[in-house]
Design a protein around this motif. Structure first.
Motif, mmCIF file in Angstrom:
data_model
loop_
_atom_site.group_PDB
_atom_site.id
_atom_site.type_symbol
_atom_site.label_atom_id
_atom_site.label_comp_id
_atom_site.label_asym_id
_atom_site.label_seq_id
_atom_site.Cartn_x
_atom_site.Cartn_y
_atom_site.Cartn_z
ATOM 1 N N LEU A 60 7.773 11.413 -2.553
ATOM 2 C CA LEU A 60 7.973 10.339 -1.578
ATOM 3 C C LEU A 60 6.695 10.122 -0.775
ATOM 4 O O LEU A 60 6.278 8.976 -0.546
ATOM 5 N N LEU A 61 6.067 11.207 -0.358
ATOM 6 C CA LEU A 61 4.816 11.103 0.392
ATOM 7 C C LEU A 61 3.704 10.522 -0.481
ATOM 8 O O LEU A 61 2.867 9.753 -0.011
ATOM 9 N N GLN A 62 3.726 10.873 -1.755
ATOM 10 C CA GLN A 62 2.737 10.316 -2.678
ATOM 11 C C GLN A 62 2.939 8.798 -2.803
ATOM 12 O O GLN A 62 1.967 8.038 -2.779
ATOM 13 N N ALA A 63 4.187 8.362 -2.914
ATOM 14 C CA ALA A 63 4.479 6.934 -3.030
ATOM 15 C C ALA A 63 4.026 6.169 -1.788
ATOM 16 O O ALA A 63 3.677 4.991 -1.872
ATOM 17 N N GLU A 64 4.001 6.842 -0.652
ATOM 18 C CA GLU A 64 3.554 6.224 0.598
ATOM 19 C C GLU A 64 2.032 6.260 0.728
ATOM 20 O O GLU A 64 1.475 5.697 1.669
ATOM 21 N N GLY A 65 1.369 6.972 -0.168
ATOM 22 C CA GLY A 65 -0.072 7.078 -0.109
ATOM 23 C C GLY A 65 -0.559 8.114 0.888
ATOM 24 O O GLY A 65 -1.719 8.108 1.292
ATOM 25 N N ARG A 66 0.313 9.023 1.285
ATOM 26 C CA ARG A 66 -0.064 10.050 2.263
ATOM 27 C C ARG A 66 -0.671 11.288 1.608
ATOM 28 O O ARG A 66 -1.416 12.021 2.242
ATOM 29 N N VAL A 67 -0.305 11.542 0.348
ATOM 30 C CA VAL A 67 -0.825 12.693 -0.373
ATOM 31 C C VAL A 67 -1.175 12.280 -1.797
ATOM 32 O O VAL A 67 -0.693 11.270 -2.297
ATOM 33 N N ALA A 68 -2.026 13.085 -2.417
ATOM 34 C CA ALA A 68 -2.349 12.910 -3.828
ATOM 35 C C ALA A 68 -1.943 14.189 -4.543
ATOM 36 O O ALA A 68 -2.313 15.282 -4.121
ATOM 37 N N ILE A 69 -1.166 14.046 -5.599
ATOM 38 C CA ILE A 69 -0.746 15.197 -6.396
ATOM 39 C C ILE A 69 -1.766 15.352 -7.516
ATOM 40 O O ILE A 69 -1.952 14.448 -8.322
ATOM 41 N N SER A 81 -6.855 6.416 6.410
ATOM 42 C CA SER A 81 -7.443 5.198 5.845
ATOM 43 C C SER A 81 -7.104 5.044 4.360
ATOM 44 O O SER A 81 -7.152 3.950 3.826
ATOM 45 N N ASP A 82 -6.745 6.166 3.716
ATOM 46 C CA ASP A 82 -6.366 6.127 2.302
ATOM 47 C C ASP A 82 -4.887 5.799 2.114
ATOM 48 O O ASP A 82 -4.454 5.484 1.008
ATOM 49 N N ALA A 83 -4.105 5.898 3.189
ATOM 50 C CA ALA A 83 -2.660 5.663 3.101
ATOM 51 C C ALA A 83 -2.382 4.168 2.920
ATOM 52 O O ALA A 83 -3.205 3.316 3.264
ATOM 53 N N LEU A 84 -1.209 3.876 2.402
ATOM 54 C CA LEU A 84 -0.820 2.484 2.190
ATOM 55 C C LEU A 84 -0.581 1.779 3.520
ATOM 56 O O LEU A 84 -0.010 2.368 4.444
ATOM 57 N N PRO A 85 -0.981 0.512 3.625
ATOM 58 C CA PRO A 85 -0.647 -0.249 4.826
ATOM 59 C C PRO A 85 0.876 -0.377 4.964
ATOM 60 O O PRO A 85 1.589 -0.391 3.955
ATOM 61 N N GLU A 86 1.358 -0.469 6.187
ATOM 62 C CA GLU A 86 2.795 -0.490 6.457
ATOM 63 C C GLU A 86 3.522 -1.579 5.657
ATOM 64 O O GLU A 86 4.562 -1.345 5.087
ATOM 65 N N GLY A 87 2.973 -2.791 5.607
ATOM 66 C CA GLY A 87 3.629 -3.873 4.870
ATOM 67 C C GLY A 87 3.752 -3.566 3.389
ATOM 68 O O GLY A 87 4.780 -3.806 2.771
ATOM 69 N N LEU A 88 2.695 -3.000 2.833
ATOM 70 C CA LEU A 88 2.704 -2.659 1.415
ATOM 71 C C LEU A 88 3.700 -1.536 1.144
ATOM 72 O O LEU A 88 4.403 -1.543 0.140
ATOM 73 N N LEU A 92 6.772 -1.666 -1.456
ATOM 74 C CA LEU A 92 6.915 -0.634 -2.476
ATOM 75 C C LEU A 92 8.305 -0.006 -2.430
ATOM 76 O O LEU A 92 8.959 0.180 -3.457
ATOM 77 N N GLU A 93 8.788 0.294 -1.230
ATOM 78 C CA GLU A 93 10.128 0.877 -1.086
ATOM 79 C C GLU A 93 11.199 -0.092 -1.581
ATOM 80 O O GLU A 93 12.180 0.312 -2.202
ATOM 81 N N GLU A 94 11.002 -1.380 -1.323
ATOM 82 C CA GLU A 94 11.959 -2.386 -1.793
ATOM 83 C C GLU A 94 11.996 -2.432 -3.319
ATOM 84 O O GLU A 94 13.065 -2.451 -3.929
ATOM 85 N N VAL A 95 10.825 -2.419 -3.944
ATOM 86 C CA VAL A 95 10.766 -2.443 -5.407
ATOM 87 C C VAL A 95 11.377 -1.172 -5.982
ATOM 88 O O VAL A 95 12.118 -1.205 -6.969
ATOM 89 N N GLN A 96 11.109 -0.025 -5.344
ATOM 90 C CA GLN A 96 11.692 1.233 -5.807
ATOM 91 C C GLN A 96 13.218 1.180 -5.714
ATOM 92 O O GLN A 96 13.913 1.658 -6.608
ATOM 93 N N GLY A 97 13.740 0.587 -4.660
ATOM 94 C CA GLY A 97 15.189 0.440 -4.524
ATOM 95 C C GLY A 97 15.776 -0.437 -5.620
ATOM 96 O O GLY A 97 16.821 -0.114 -6.191
#
Length: 136
Positions: A60-69, A81-88, A92-97
């Motif tokens: 989940l954190l990876q999908a948010e751009g907070r971590v890299a596995i 600065s590497d994390a996803l912007p809030e709108g994006l 992304l969460e909407e598409v995943q749903g």
């Protein structure tokens, strides 16, 4: 519509809860950018969850751009600065749903087809297979 198992819902809730804890830990600097998160096994032990739940939380954190596995070297915290912007992130969460709903609908349709095929008389299935073979 296919029913979800209560355990599946509990696992999803637990992974979201653990992801929230890790998100807070990252935001508060317990895990700085570039630092490695504990292994899935260590996270599971520390937070009283199973390894799969810890893995789902990190994903989940990876999908948010907070971590890299990084296979073989662990999970690394990314700089803000590497994390996803809030709108994006929201998109992304909407598409995943929608993907989850589509997977559930596909699974239900596959079960319905299997049930219908099971009700066909033995000879009809052979004819259907021949018809399908001639159509392609």
């Amino acid at each position: 519509m296919e029913k979800r198992s209560p355990r599946g819902d509990a696992d999803r809730h637990a992974s979201k809860k653990l992801a929230a804890v890790l998100r807070t830990d990252i935001a508060e600097g317990r895990y700085a950018p570039g630092a490695r998160l504990p292994s899935y096994r260590q996270l599971a032990e520390r937070h009283g969850v199973v390894v799969n739940t810890a893995q789902a939380a990190v994903r989940l954190l990876q999908a948010e751009g907070r971590v890299a596995i990084r296979p073989g070297s662990g999970t690394v915290v990314l700089a803000e600065s590497d994390a996803l912007p809030e709108g994006l992130r929201g998109e992304l969460e909407e598409v995943q749903g929608r993907l989850r709903q589509t997977q559930e609908a596909l699974s239900a349709a596959e079960k319905a087809v299997t049930a219908l095929l099971g009700r066909l008389p033995a000879g009809a299935f052979g004819e259907t297979r021949q018809e399908l073979g001639n159509s392609g």
